[in-house]
Design a protein around this motif. Structure first.
Motif, PDB file in Angstrom:
ATOM      1  N   UNK A 121       0.851  -1.194   0.000  1.00 49.52           N
ATOM      2  CA  UNK A 121       0.000   0.000   0.000  1.00 49.52           C
ATOM      3  C   UNK A 121       0.884   1.241   0.000  1.00 49.52           C
ATOM      4  N   UNK A 122       0.252   2.405  -0.046  1.00 51.18           N
ATOM      5  CA  UNK A 122       1.012   3.654  -0.059  1.00 51.18           C
ATOM      6  C   UNK A 122       1.814   3.851   1.221  1.00 51.18           C
ATOM      7  N   UNK A 123       1.318   3.293   2.326  1.00 54.45           N
ATOM      8  CA  UNK A 123       1.974   3.497   3.607  1.00 54.45           C
ATOM      9  C   UNK A 123       3.091   2.492   3.874  1.00 54.45           C
ATOM     10  N   UNK A 124       3.198   1.486   3.034  1.00 53.74           N
ATOM     11  CA  UNK A 124       4.160   0.405   3.309  1.00 53.74           C
ATOM     12  C   UNK A 124       5.595   0.750   2.942  1.00 53.74           C
ATOM     13  N   UNK A 125       5.782   1.729   2.069  1.00 52.57           N
ATOM     14  CA  UNK A 125       7.120   2.048   1.593  1.00 52.57           C
ATOM     15  C   UNK A 125       7.362   3.546   1.599  1.00 52.57           C
ATOM     16  N   UNK A 126       8.561   3.958   1.230  1.00 51.98           N
ATOM     17  CA  UNK A 126       8.958   5.353   1.190  1.00 51.98           C
ATOM     18  C   UNK A 126       7.950   6.184   0.404  1.00 51.98           C
ATOM     19  N   UNK A 127       7.507   7.308   0.994  1.00 52.90           N
ATOM     20  CA  UNK A 127       6.441   8.106   0.371  1.00 52.90           C
ATOM     21  C   UNK A 127       6.862   8.677  -0.978  1.00 52.90           C
ATOM     22  N   UNK A 128       8.144   9.035  -1.123  1.00 54.40           N
ATOM     23  CA  UNK A 128       8.609   9.559  -2.414  1.00 54.40           C
ATOM     24  C   UNK A 128       8.504   8.500  -3.506  1.00 54.40           C
ATOM     25  N   UNK A 129       8.594   7.249  -3.102  1.00 52.03           N
ATOM     26  CA  UNK A 129       8.468   6.127  -4.033  1.00 52.03           C
ATOM     27  C   UNK A 129       7.002   5.846  -4.336  1.00 52.03           C
ATOM     28  N   UNK A 130       6.196   5.666  -3.290  1.00 52.06           N
ATOM     29  CA  UNK A 130       4.805   5.246  -3.498  1.00 52.06           C
ATOM     30  C   UNK A 130       3.941   6.319  -4.156  1.00 52.06           C
ATOM     31  N   UNK A 131       4.220   7.594  -3.901  1.00 51.22           N
ATOM     32  CA  UNK A 131       3.365   8.630  -4.495  1.00 51.22           C
ATOM     33  C   UNK A 131       3.489   8.638  -6.016  1.00 51.22           C
ATOM     34  N   UNK A 132       4.627   8.165  -6.526  1.00 57.51           N
ATOM     35  CA  UNK A 132       4.802   8.054  -7.973  1.00 57.51           C
ATOM     36  C   UNK A 132       4.318   6.705  -8.492  1.00 57.51           C
ATOM     37  N   UNK A 133       4.598   5.665  -7.740  1.00 56.26           N
ATOM     38  CA  UNK A 133       4.213   4.307  -8.163  1.00 56.26           C
ATOM     39  C   UNK A 133       2.708   4.187  -8.321  1.00 56.26           C
ATOM     40  N   UNK A 134       1.946   4.792  -7.404  1.00 50.16           N
ATOM     41  CA  UNK A 134       0.490   4.642  -7.443  1.00 50.16           C
ATOM     42  C   UNK A 134      -0.160   5.454  -8.558  1.00 50.16           C
ATOM     43  N   UNK A 135       0.629   6.244  -9.255  1.00 48.86           N
ATOM     44  CA  UNK A 135       0.116   6.953 -10.431  1.00 48.86           C
ATOM     45  C   UNK A 135       0.205   6.087 -11.680  1.00 48.86           C
ATOM     46  N   UNK A 136       0.955   5.006 -11.608  1.00 50.05           N
ATOM     47  CA  UNK A 136       1.218   4.183 -12.782  1.00 50.05           C
ATOM     48  C   UNK A 136       0.084   3.206 -13.055  1.00 50.05           C
TER      49      UNK A 136
END
Length: 308
Positions: A231-246
């Protein structure tokens, strides 16, 4: 924005309010909040990644203003109760933050652009610790029963549905053996390496083979880059905020974080509902923060607050 304060997602970002001759946006008892101070807070929230964008219209954002007022109201209440912090507490927290900033050049540059120097930051650390201690004192004797937790879960079940993605990555690290950022020259070389790998992936070469051979994340690398579901909270926010846009099944993308360059591809997406058992700590935290929010509301009513 109040959720950001109460849920602990922001620490050390309360602004030191002082009377100012320039135009004000609010007044809390005898303390004025100038437009300049408001803007500096907005810049700081943006620099620390708390908000993703800044308002370019020069209008006052009500969420940010509410955040500032919340902190000032609580800080004044803490002062009335004689709550203080020790110098060693301030220094310890400040040094931890400074170390984090120094390890992240991009983050450091954003703070510099926002006019956040060490003197400013240390003052905010001290103030925020006072605010945190007030909250801690307020919540320490409040007990939350299992019945309350279950009732909250049943009435807010939709809130425990979370989005997860399954992704694969090839990490080209920009950290040296001491976990410090490499030089700018070396970083450029690593970026070129990552871009070449990205082209290989998007031109049809097998992702898992490239990950096993080149990824600096050895844990996922041995699995062909597979990170599993998160989920978005499971990893580094700089990483997940971009990953979840894909989007699932699309070409791989290059993402930069403080860890390095991530070549990322989304392999699956899903929505899951957390169980009551897995949600208990989260629910307890939410209930406590709701009680604290009500306490802040009571401080609002006791004080004299003017929005200008």
């Amino acid at each position: 924005m109040r959720k950001i304060v109460l849920m602990g997602l922001v620490a050390l970002i309360s602004i030191n309010m002082v009377a100012c001759n320039k135009s004000t946006v609010a007044k809390i008892n005898d303390v004025k909040i100038s437009k300049d101070e408001y803007k500096k807070t907005e810049d700081f929230l943006y620099a620390t990644g708390t908000i993703e964008s800044k308002d370019k219209s020069n209008q006052v954002n009500s969420d940010i203003l509410s955040f500032i007022i919340d902190n000032e109201v609580v800080y004044q209440a803490a002062q009335e109760e004689g709550i203080k912090v020790k110098d060693f507490e301030v220094n310890e927290k400040f040094n931890n933050i400074k170390e984090t900033i120094d390890e992240n050049p991009a983050y450091k540059e954003k703070l510099k652009e926002a006019g956040i120097n060490e003197e400013f930051l240390k003052k905010q650390v001290k103030k925020d610790l006072v605010v945190s201690k007030y909250k801690e004192n307020f919540l320490k004797d409040i007990k939350i029963s299992d019945k309350e937790i279950k009732s909250y879960y049943e009435s807010h079940k939709d809130e425990f549905k979370i989005q997860e993605v399954r992704a694969s990555q090839i990490l080209i690290s920009t950290l040296d053996d001491d976990n410090k950022q490499v030089s700018k020259e070396e970083k450029e070389k690593l970026k070129t390496k990552a871009e070449k790998l990205l082209n290989k992936v998007n031109n049809g070469e097998e992702f898992n083979k490239l990950a096993k051979k080149y990824s600096d994340d050895k844990n996922s690398g041995k699995d062909g880059g597979d990170l599993g579901f998160f989920s978005k909270e499971d990893k580094n926010i700089d990483f997940t905020k971009e990953v979840f846009k894909l989007d699932k099944g699309k070409n791989a993308t290059l993402i930069e974080t403080s860890y390095g360059y991530h070549i990322v591809k989304i392999t699956d997406k899903r929505t899951v509902t957390k169980s009551l058992e897995d949600s208990k700590d989260d629910i307890k935290y939410r209930i406590l923060n709701e009680k604290y929010s009500k306490q802040i509301d009571s401080l609002y009513k006791k004080g004299k607050i003017t929005i200008t």
